[in-house]
Design a protein around this motif. Structure first.
Motif, PDB file in Angstrom:
ATOM      1  N   LEU B 234       0.871  -1.183   0.000  1.00 52.20           N
ATOM      2  CA  LEU B 234       0.000   0.000   0.000  1.00 52.20           C
ATOM      3  C   LEU B 234       0.905   1.229   0.000  1.00 52.20           C
ATOM      4  CD1 LEU B 234      -2.780   1.359   0.214  1.00 52.20           C
ATOM      5  CD2 LEU B 234      -2.609   1.125   2.702  1.00 52.20           C
ATOM      6  N   VAL B 235       0.748   2.068  -1.024  1.00 53.26           N
ATOM      7  CA  VAL B 235       1.595   3.251  -1.158  1.00 53.26           C
ATOM      8  C   VAL B 235       0.716   4.492  -1.351  1.00 53.26           C
ATOM      9  CG1 VAL B 235       3.516   1.916  -2.113  1.00 53.26           C
ATOM     10  CG2 VAL B 235       1.869   2.951  -3.672  1.00 53.26           C
ATOM     11  N   ALA B 236       1.298   5.645  -1.154  1.00 61.01           N
ATOM     12  CA  ALA B 236       0.564   6.910  -1.331  1.00 61.01           C
ATOM     13  C   ALA B 236       1.440   7.874  -2.120  1.00 61.01           C
ATOM     14  CB  ALA B 236       0.211   7.510   0.026  1.00 61.01           C
ATOM     15  N   MET B 237       0.792   8.686  -2.969  1.00 55.17           N
ATOM     16  CA  MET B 237       1.549   9.624  -3.802  1.00 55.17           C
ATOM     17  C   MET B 237       1.088  11.048  -3.549  1.00 55.17           C
ATOM     18  SD  MET B 237       2.047  11.184  -7.074  1.00 55.17           S
ATOM     19  CE  MET B 237       0.936  10.506  -8.298  1.00 55.17           C
ATOM     20  N   VAL B 238       2.050  11.961  -3.508  1.00 62.13           N
ATOM     21  CA  VAL B 238       1.757  13.385  -3.306  1.00 62.13           C
ATOM     22  C   VAL B 238       2.549  14.200  -4.325  1.00 62.13           C
ATOM     23  CG1 VAL B 238       1.299  13.078  -0.830  1.00 62.13           C
ATOM     24  CG2 VAL B 238       3.604  13.655  -1.572  1.00 62.13           C
ATOM     25  N   VAL B 239       2.127  15.433  -4.506  1.00 57.97           N
ATOM     26  CA  VAL B 239       2.796  16.300  -5.489  1.00 57.97           C
ATOM     27  C   VAL B 239       3.056  17.676  -4.873  1.00 57.97           C
ATOM     28  CG1 VAL B 239       2.149  17.713  -7.498  1.00 57.97           C
ATOM     29  CG2 VAL B 239       2.194  15.237  -7.712  1.00 57.97           C
ATOM     30  N   ALA B 240       4.223  18.223  -5.202  1.00 61.41           N
ATOM     31  CA  ALA B 240       4.514  19.626  -4.891  1.00 61.41           C
ATOM     32  C   ALA B 240       4.133  20.407  -6.147  1.00 61.41           C
ATOM     33  CB  ALA B 240       5.989  19.809  -4.557  1.00 61.41           C
ATOM     34  N   PRO B 241       3.051  21.192  -6.102  1.00 60.42           N
ATOM     35  CA  PRO B 241       2.510  21.772  -7.341  1.00 60.42           C
ATOM     36  C   PRO B 241       3.202  23.041  -7.822  1.00 60.42           C
ATOM     37  CG  PRO B 241       1.111  22.342  -5.489  1.00 60.42           C
ATOM     38  CD  PRO B 241       2.211  21.490  -4.932  1.00 60.42           C
ATOM     39  N   GLY B 242       4.134  23.572  -7.042  1.00 57.65           N
ATOM     40  CA  GLY B 242       4.748  24.833  -7.448  1.00 57.65           C
ATOM     41  C   GLY B 242       3.915  26.017  -7.001  1.00 57.65           C
ATOM     42  N   PRO B 243       4.137  27.227  -7.491  1.00 58.83           N
ATOM     43  CA  PRO B 243       5.099  27.520  -8.564  1.00 58.83           C
ATOM     44  C   PRO B 243       6.546  27.419  -8.070  1.00 58.83           C
ATOM     45  CG  PRO B 243       4.168  29.552  -7.709  1.00 58.83           C
ATOM     46  CD  PRO B 243       3.448  28.436  -7.015  1.00 58.83           C
ATOM     47  N   GLY B 244       7.439  27.201  -8.994  1.00 56.87           N
ATOM     48  CA  GLY B 244       8.856  27.063  -8.666  1.00 56.87           C
ATOM     49  C   GLY B 244       9.191  25.640  -8.302  1.00 56.87           C
ATOM     50  N   PHE B 245       8.772  25.237  -7.110  1.00 52.95           N
ATOM     51  CA  PHE B 245       9.095  23.892  -6.631  1.00 52.95           C
ATOM     52  C   PHE B 245       8.040  22.912  -7.133  1.00 52.95           C
ATOM     53  CE2 PHE B 245       9.636  20.255  -4.160  1.00 52.95           C
ATOM     54  CZ  PHE B 245      10.819  20.311  -3.470  1.00 52.95           C
ATOM     55  N   VAL B 246       8.425  22.061  -8.065  1.00 56.66           N
ATOM     56  CA  VAL B 246       7.492  21.081  -8.652  1.00 56.66           C
ATOM     57  C   VAL B 246       8.141  19.707  -8.591  1.00 56.66           C
ATOM     58  CG1 VAL B 246       6.229  20.418 -10.720  1.00 56.66           C
ATOM     59  CG2 VAL B 246       6.567  22.831 -10.214  1.00 56.66           C
ATOM     60  N   ASP B 247       7.499  18.780  -7.912  1.00 60.00           N
ATOM     61  CA  ASP B 247       8.047  17.421  -7.781  1.00 60.00           C
ATOM     62  C   ASP B 247       6.930  16.504  -7.293  1.00 60.00           C
ATOM     63  OD1 ASP B 247      10.025  15.431  -7.807  1.00 60.00           O
ATOM     64  OD2 ASP B 247      10.663  15.835  -5.754  1.00 60.00           O
TER      65      ASP B 247
END
Lengths: 120, 307
Positions: B234-247
């Protein structure tokens, strides 16, 4: 730049003069005798400078410079994070995306230096 | 002759079996005397609720002398002893209990209860060995289930937190990221969702990175994998949406109940940006990774596919 978790970290080639100036500045810094943990949180952590083909590295973060040479680590105090700022600025202009990211990090370093605003 | 106590109850007295001398008993004691790391003097202090192990009490000094064993000792299950042969001994002891006789059973306990109890112990042992658990769809979502082909419950594997595997070797530490950690597969390539299956994400957004991972073979949560796809994490995914920092970033759930993660080339850990142990990746401090994209299951073919 040690910043991402999933994507490869951004990297750029350091100008020889910037590198030599940095080494010169480090040689004048005071050393820290306490054991300082390197940051490992999600988000911007610091800058890693490596010489091509060498195992030695210099890691700059949070007001400290970690110099690893021949298996030994010496920690220097980077007052005002001046070396970190100069190195960050050396990446501006490499690409629009990297420039925006660096500007954001420089701003966050400045914000962290400001005294907290009072609500009263 | 000896008494085996199955250590599993909290309120009631633990069930005991009287085991007569037999070739099977002697074979087990002989193996035990040559594998002393599975033998403990008492219950390990970290043992919690549930099936923990066995207490063995020898009733005469002859067996103790022959096999050089103490008059009583404890054999914890593998998750407590950290010894890979512990559950093999547990299986041997349960087989002996089946041949033995219940000792000081309560009046209300019936013969069929005993059989059910032994069956339960075998099941618990099997589950402990595989690290398999049921992942239940929450009650409030069951009503919505008719809209999607999702199951109410899926079997998943939760493995112990083992940061040393990722942290102790510099090459492993530097060249494996959060997606490697979530997949529990070291590629030394800083694996990217979708790259191994030829459909790498083209934008760092929840849908695009999810699509890459699904292309590698992950499933959305409650879209079950069959047993032949073990281990199903069981895994979970997240996002850094920016602006600038996107990952993007991934977490994996562990047997201990918390979640582990590995931020890029840094050390694997089970704490968030505030230093708190992560029990909920949706609410923990994730720094700039503010968008929660959802839960997924990894599987064996997916982890073999990642690059």
């Amino acid at each position: 730049m040690d910043i991402y978790s999933g994507q490869p970290n951004p990297r750029w080639k350091l100008d020889k003069k910037v590198f030599q100036d940095m080494l010169e500045e480090i040689s004048h810094l005071a050393t820290e005798n306490k054991l300082i943990p390197r940051p490992n949180q999600l988000g911007y952590r610091g800058l890693r400078v490596v010489m091509v083909g060498e195992h030695e590295e210099i890691y700059i973060c949070g007001g400290y410079v970690f110099l690893c040479y021949k298996g030994l680590e010496t920690i220097f105090i980077d007052g005002g994070q001046q070396i970190e700022r100069k190195l960050l600025k050396s990446g501006i202009g490499m690409s629009d995306q990297l420039s925006a990211l660096i500007s954001q990090i420089l701003q966050s370093l400045d914000d962290a230096r400001l005294p907290a605003k009072s609500n009263s | 002759m000896l008494i085996i106590t199955a250590d599993l109850f909290s309120g009631r007295p633990n069930p005991q079996w009287l085991i007569e001398d037999s070739p099977e008993l002697r074979a087990t004691l002989g193996l035990l005397s040559s594998e002393r790391n599975v033998i403990f003097s008492e219950t390990p202090s970290e043992a919690g609720l549930g099936f923990r192990g066995f207490k063995i009490e020898l009733l005469d000094d002859h067996l103790a002398y022959q096999f050089d064993l103490n008059s009583s000792f404890y054999i914890p299950l593998e998750h407590l002893s950290k010894h890979w042969r512990s559950n093999e001994f547990a299986e041997r002891l349960i087989a002996l209990m089946r041949q033995g006789k219940r000792y000081e059973a309560q009046d209300f306990e019936k013969k069929e209860d005993e059989e059910a109890l032994l069956k339960y112990l075998i099941e618990q042992l099997s589950l402990a060995s595989t690290g398999s658990f049921q992942d239940h769809l929450p009650e409030e979502q069951k009503a919505e289930k008719i809209l999607e082909p999702l199951s109410h419950v899926c079997w998943i594997e939760l493995w112990p937190f083992n940061p040393g595997f990722w942290n102790n070797d510099q090459n492993t530490l530097r060249n494996n990221n959060c997606y490697n950690y979530a997949s529990n597969w070291r590629t030394n390539t800083f694996a990217q969702p979708g790259r191994g299956s030829g459909h790498m994400y083209s934008a760092v957004t929840c849908p695009a990175v999810s699509s890459g991972a699904l292309s590698d073979g992950m499933h959305h949560r409650y879209d079950c994998f069959p047993d032949n796809e073990k281990p199903r994490f069981l895994v979970a995914m997240v996002v850094a949406p920016g602006p600038g920092f996107v990952d993007y970033h991934w977490y994996r759930k562990h047997k201990e109940g918390f979640w582990g993660h590995k931020p890029g080339g840094t050390q694997a850990r089970n704490v968030d940006n505030s230093g708190n142990v992560i029990f909920d990746p949706q609410t923990c401090n994730r720094g700039p990774y503010t968008q929660f994209c959802g839960y997924f299951y990894g599987c064996n073919s997916q982890r073999h596919r990642i690059r």
